[in-house]
Motif scaffolding. Structure first.
Motif, PDB file in Angstrom:
ATOM      1  N   SER A  81      38.845  38.846  52.690  1.00 31.42           N
ATOM      2  CA  SER A  81      38.651  37.403  52.549  1.00 31.42           C
ATOM      3  C   SER A  81      37.984  37.013  51.230  1.00 31.42           C
ATOM      4  CB  SER A  81      37.838  36.865  53.735  1.00 31.42           C
ATOM      5  OG  SER A  81      36.643  37.581  53.843  1.00 31.42           O
ATOM      6  N   ASN A  82      37.535  37.994  50.461  1.00 32.93           N
ATOM      7  CA  ASN A  82      36.947  37.727  49.133  1.00 32.93           C
ATOM      8  C   ASN A  82      36.668  39.064  48.453  1.00 32.93           C
ATOM      9  OD1 ASN A  82      34.527  38.640  50.383  1.00 32.93           O
ATOM     10  ND2 ASN A  82      34.101  36.565  51.075  1.00 32.93           N
ATOM     11  N   GLY A  83      36.055  39.001  47.284  1.00 29.98           N
ATOM     12  CA  GLY A  83      35.734  40.244  46.588  1.00 29.98           C
ATOM     13  C   GLY A  83      34.615  41.011  47.287  1.00 29.98           C
ATOM     14  N   THR A  84      33.670  40.297  47.865  1.00 28.50           N
ATOM     15  CA  THR A  84      32.507  40.931  48.499  1.00 28.50           C
ATOM     16  C   THR A  84      32.912  41.818  49.669  1.00 28.50           C
ATOM     17  OG1 THR A  84      31.166  39.040  47.864  1.00 28.50           O
ATOM     18  CG2 THR A  84      30.307  40.418  49.638  1.00 28.50           C
ATOM     19  N   THR A  85      33.769  41.298  50.552  1.00 24.71           N
ATOM     20  CA  THR A  85      34.169  42.096  51.723  1.00 24.71           C
ATOM     21  C   THR A  85      34.978  43.320  51.275  1.00 24.71           C
ATOM     22  OG1 THR A  85      35.955  40.483  52.022  1.00 24.71           O
ATOM     23  CG2 THR A  85      34.078  40.305  53.520  1.00 24.71           C
ATOM     24  N   ASN A 109      25.894  41.213  42.838  1.00 26.82           N
ATOM     25  CA  ASN A 109      25.186  41.651  44.043  1.00 26.82           C
ATOM     26  C   ASN A 109      26.128  42.104  45.163  1.00 26.82           C
ATOM     27  OD1 ASN A 109      22.750  41.283  42.851  1.00 26.82           O
ATOM     28  ND2 ASN A 109      22.317  39.287  43.798  1.00 26.82           N
ATOM     29  N   SER A 110      27.381  41.714  45.087  1.00 24.61           N
ATOM     30  CA  SER A 110      28.330  42.162  46.118  1.00 24.61           C
ATOM     31  C   SER A 110      28.559  43.667  46.040  1.00 24.61           C
ATOM     32  CB  SER A 110      29.660  41.413  45.983  1.00 24.61           C
ATOM     33  OG  SER A 110      30.119  41.478  44.656  1.00 24.61           O
ATOM     34  N   LEU A 111      28.209  44.263  44.920  1.00 25.16           N
ATOM     35  CA  LEU A 111      28.249  45.723  44.800  1.00 25.16           C
ATOM     36  C   LEU A 111      26.821  46.295  44.870  1.00 25.16           C
ATOM     37  CD1 LEU A 111      29.893  48.303  44.237  1.00 25.16           C
ATOM     38  CD2 LEU A 111      29.710  47.791  41.812  1.00 25.16           C
ATOM     39  N   SER A 159      31.666  41.539  32.834  1.00 24.90           N
ATOM     40  CA  SER A 159      30.455  40.888  33.353  1.00 24.90           C
ATOM     41  C   SER A 159      30.746  39.434  33.710  1.00 24.90           C
ATOM     42  CB  SER A 159      29.363  40.931  32.280  1.00 24.90           C
ATOM     43  OG  SER A 159      28.407  39.926  32.530  1.00 24.90           O
ATOM     44  N   ASN A 160      30.240  39.002  34.864  1.00 20.90           N
ATOM     45  CA  ASN A 160      30.429  37.595  35.254  1.00 20.90           C
ATOM     46  C   ASN A 160      29.399  36.689  34.585  1.00 20.90           C
ATOM     47  OD1 ASN A 160      28.281  38.590  36.891  1.00 20.90           O
ATOM     48  ND2 ASN A 160      28.528  36.857  38.279  1.00 20.90           N
ATOM     49  N   VAL A 161      28.468  37.279  33.805  1.00 21.29           N
ATOM     50  CA  VAL A 161      27.442  36.477  33.131  1.00 21.29           C
ATOM     51  C   VAL A 161      27.782  36.283  31.652  1.00 21.29           C
ATOM     52  CG1 VAL A 161      24.978  36.321  32.579  1.00 21.29           C
ATOM     53  CG2 VAL A 161      25.692  37.282  34.770  1.00 21.29           C
ATOM     54  N   CYS A 184      36.565  50.078  40.490  1.00 19.99           N
ATOM     55  CA  CYS A 184      36.504  48.989  39.512  1.00 19.99           C
ATOM     56  C   CYS A 184      36.452  47.652  40.241  1.00 19.99           C
ATOM     57  CB  CYS A 184      37.755  49.055  38.630  1.00 19.99           C
ATOM     58  SG  CYS A 184      37.937  47.603  37.597  1.00 19.99           S
ATOM     59  N   ASP A 185      35.433  46.868  39.924  1.00 19.38           N
ATOM     60  CA  ASP A 185      35.349  45.495  40.421  1.00 19.38           C
ATOM     61  C   ASP A 185      36.030  44.604  39.375  1.00 19.38           C
ATOM     62  OD1 ASP A 185      34.691  42.919  41.033  1.00 19.38           O
ATOM     63  OD2 ASP A 185      32.517  43.232  41.113  1.00 19.38           O
ATOM     64  N   ALA A 186      37.224  44.160  39.714  1.00 18.10           N
ATOM     65  CA  ALA A 186      38.015  43.386  38.739  1.00 18.10           C
ATOM     66  C   ALA A 186      37.921  41.886  38.992  1.00 18.10           C
ATOM     67  CB  ALA A 186      39.466  43.849  38.772  1.00 18.10           C
ATOM     68  N   ALA A 187      36.775  41.453  39.542  1.00 19.31           N
ATOM     69  CA  ALA A 187      36.634  40.034  39.918  1.00 19.31           C
ATOM     70  C   ALA A 187      36.911  39.091  38.747  1.00 19.31           C
ATOM     71  CB  ALA A 187      35.230  39.787  40.466  1.00 19.31           C
ATOM     72  N   GLN A 188      36.429  39.455  37.563  1.00 16.57           N
ATOM     73  CA  GLN A 188      36.532  38.516  36.435  1.00 16.57           C
ATOM     74  C   GLN A 188      37.776  38.723  35.587  1.00 16.57           C
ATOM     75  OE1 GLN A 188      34.792  35.876  36.129  1.00 16.57           O
ATOM     76  NE2 GLN A 188      33.363  36.373  37.771  1.00 16.57           N
ATOM     77  N   THR A 189      38.578  39.716  35.923  1.00 16.04           N
ATOM     78  CA  THR A 189      39.717  40.001  35.035  1.00 16.04           C
ATOM     79  C   THR A 189      41.080  39.966  35.719  1.00 16.04           C
ATOM     80  OG1 THR A 189      39.326  42.361  35.392  1.00 16.04           O
ATOM     81  CG2 THR A 189      38.368  41.379  33.399  1.00 16.04           C
ATOM     82  N   GLY A 209      40.952  37.187  45.229  1.00 20.30           N
ATOM     83  CA  GLY A 209      42.225  36.622  44.773  1.00 20.30           C
ATOM     84  C   GLY A 209      42.045  35.239  44.193  1.00 20.30           C
ATOM     85  N   HIS A 210      40.877  34.655  44.421  1.00 17.12           N
ATOM     86  CA  HIS A 210      40.717  33.210  44.189  1.00 17.12           C
ATOM     87  C   HIS A 210      40.232  32.837  42.799  1.00 17.12           C
ATOM     88  CE1 HIS A 210      36.290  33.491  44.619  1.00 17.12           C
ATOM     89  NE2 HIS A 210      36.538  34.391  45.571  1.00 17.12           N
ATOM     90  N   LYS A 211      40.125  33.833  41.908  1.00 12.79           N
ATOM     91  CA  LYS A 211      39.722  33.480  40.534  1.00 12.79           C
ATOM     92  C   LYS A 211      40.984  33.511  39.659  1.00 12.79           C
ATOM     93  CE  LYS A 211      35.220  35.621  41.434  1.00 12.79           C
ATOM     94  NZ  LYS A 211      33.964  34.902  41.319  1.00 12.79           N
ATOM     95  N   GLY A 212      41.071  34.457  38.718  1.00 13.95           N
ATOM     96  CA  GLY A 212      42.214  34.472  37.810  1.00 13.95           C
ATOM     97  C   GLY A 212      43.544  34.803  38.454  1.00 13.95           C
TER      98      GLY A 212
HETATM   99  C1  LIG Z   1      31.837  40.443  39.088  1.00 13.21           C
HETATM  100  C2  LIG Z   1      31.978  39.892  40.478  1.00 13.21           C
HETATM  101  N1  LIG Z   1      32.124  40.737  41.501  1.00 13.21           N
HETATM  102  C3  LIG Z   1      32.256  40.306  42.763  1.00 13.21           C
HETATM  103  C4  LIG Z   1      32.247  38.967  43.058  1.00 13.21           C
HETATM  104  C5  LIG Z   1      32.337  38.538  44.491  1.00 13.21           C
HETATM  105  O1  LIG Z   1      33.503  37.839  44.751  1.00 13.21           O
HETATM  106  P1  LIG Z   1      33.575  36.841  45.999  1.00 13.21           P
HETATM  107  O2  LIG Z   1      32.736  35.672  45.649  1.00 13.21           O
HETATM  108  O3  LIG Z   1      35.024  36.541  46.119  1.00 13.21           O
HETATM  109  O4  LIG Z   1      33.055  37.565  47.176  1.00 13.21           O
HETATM  110  C6  LIG Z   1      32.099  38.040  42.032  1.00 13.21           C
HETATM  111  C7  LIG Z   1      32.058  36.598  42.311  1.00 13.21           C
HETATM  112  O5  LIG Z   1      31.696  35.794  41.530  1.00 13.21           O
HETATM  113  C8  LIG Z   1      31.961  38.515  40.703  1.00 13.21           C
HETATM  114  O6  LIG Z   1      31.810  37.687  39.669  1.00 13.21           O
END
Ligand SMILES: Cc1ncc(COP(=O)(O)O)c(C=O)c1O
Length: 393
Positions: A81-85, A109-111, A159-161, A184-189, A209-212
């Motif tokens: 349902s998101n990157g965290t799960t 923090n999700s990792l 980095s998301n920052v 690999c956490d590909a949340a931002q790419t 799936g909800h970002k890029g």
């Molecule tokens: C680098 C990174 N990893 C993981 C996540 C978590 O993704 P989600 O908010 O879909 O759980 C985010 C969300 O901003 C993120 O930027």
């Protein structure tokens, strides 16, 4: 351009794409509406006509994702349902008591939180690699920390920052001939930069799936190499629509990780969004993004009394102000100019110590699909006005 048709709801300049992408391509909303009204059946269970349509939507989305990340098999991709799960499923699914893990200071923090829990409760040994003052990780610093028994290297692609993109291929090369898994956490790419699980030797790729990637909120994926699939354990148990006589979870993907009904409405939207993404000229899109990143860097580096921090690879910039709180600037941008950005620590507990921003965090500006140079110019003017008004210079 993806996302170019802005919503009619209100005038706004949305620059919080690092949180979630908006607007989605119109095809996403259409597909979700169509699925909800005309199909609405669950996937992987019934054999009637609308259930088969739901099955095909899910299969199509898996195929598109496999192509996007060059994963050899769509079947080793599971929906979340998101990157965290997805990250939680990866970390709890492969790590055992006392394992050695290497991660980095740039992580979300999700990792970091699941890893921290495993340190506290399962005795895993965690090495955290520092980053430089733009959020970049030196692959040599990972190499130095590798041990014969290192089970996992877990790192964000960007980095998301600060938007600093890491050299995944160099990191993958370090691990290719070892037993260590690369997560690999590909949340931002995902959906912004090319990702190749095979050439970068990525064993586990987690992303929203909800970002890029143009999916709606409520989508995420975990993609596994065959090596990682053979080592993965389920962490959520329940019905899968398969081998129902058995009390054990299926031992194969994707059923092993997909207990309970999938959010097929969201997956229908995601499938449509990925279709739009696949139809775009990748090089033109990368060029657009570079132009936005450069312009963002330019307009924010010209401000007096403001420190601008960025890796420069993606249109993500963090600002800190000498004389005013970032939360106040975010509020002014929203209320006075209709510009939506985020302030604070951005759910990244460790990176701020390396950026010198731990006290109040940063004002993060992040562009994405559909962001225009004109919007960045308007942001620059608004920041100038705020800086002058508050006499920052
Ligand atoms: C680098 C990174 N990893 C993981 C996540 C978590 O993704 P989600 O908010 O879909 O759980 C985010 C969300 O901003 C993120 O930027």
């Amino acid at each position: 351009m993806i996302g170019a048709q802005a919503s009619e709801t209100r005038q706004r300049i949305y620059l919080d794409h690092a949180a979630t992408g908006w607007p989605k391509p119109p095809a996403v909303y259409d597909a979700m509406d169509r699925f909800g009204r005309q199909v609405g059946a669950s996937a992987g269970r019934g054999a009637y006509r609308s259930a088969s349509i739901a099955d095909e939507i899910v299969a199509s989305c898996r195929r598109r994702l496999a192509r996007l990340i060059n994963n050899p098999s769509p079947q080793t991709i599971a929906f979340f349902s998101n990157g965290t799960t997805a990250l939680n499923a990866a970390v709890f699914g492969v790590l055992g008591d006392g394992d050695h893990v290497i991660t980095t200071a740039i992580e979300h923090n999700s990792l970091l939180r699941p890893l921290h829990w495993l340190v506290q409760h399962r005795g895993i040994q965690l090495d955290v690699v520092p980053c430089d003052d733009s959020g970049r990780i030196d692959p040599a610093a990972i190499a130095e920390r590798l041990r014969p028994a290192t089970r996992l290297v877990a790192i964000s692609h960007a980095s998301n920052v600060t938007g600093a993109v890491q050299d995944l291929t160099a990191i993958g090369d370090l691990l290719r001939s070892r037993n260590t898994l690369l997560l690999c956490d590909a949340a931002q790419t995902l959906g912004y930069l090319p990702i190749d699980m095979q050439s970068s030797a990525i064993d586990i790729l987690a992303a929203p799936g909800h970002k890029g990637a143009c999916g709606p909120l409520g989508t995420g994926l975990l993609a596994l190499s065959n090596k990682a699939a053979a080592q993965m354990r389920p962490t959520i148990f329940g019905g899968t629509g398969s081998i129902s006589q058995q009390l054990d979870m299926p031992s194969t993907m994707p059923g092993m990780l997909e207990a309970g009904n999938l959010n097929v409405t969201a997956i229908a939207g995601w499938d449509a969004g990925l279709g739009v993404l696949a139809g775009e000229d990748l090089l033109a899109r990368l060029d657009d993004q570079k132009r936005i990143a450069l312009q963002l860097r330019q307009v924010t580096s010209e401000l007096e009394g403001v420190r601008s921090i960025t890796g420069g690879d993606l249109p993500i910039v963090s600002l800190v102000f000498d004389a005013v709180d970032v939360a106040m600037v975010a509020t002014l941008l929203d209320t006075e100019f209709g510009i939506e950005v985020r302030s604070g620590l951005h759910c990244a507990a460790l990176i701020h110590d390396f950026l010198g921003t731990a006290t109040q965090g940063t004002l993060r500006i992040s562009g994405g699909h559909g962001t225009t140079l004109d919007e960045i110019d308007q942001l620059g003017e608004a920041l100038q006005e705020i800086a002058t008004e508050l006499q920052l210079g």
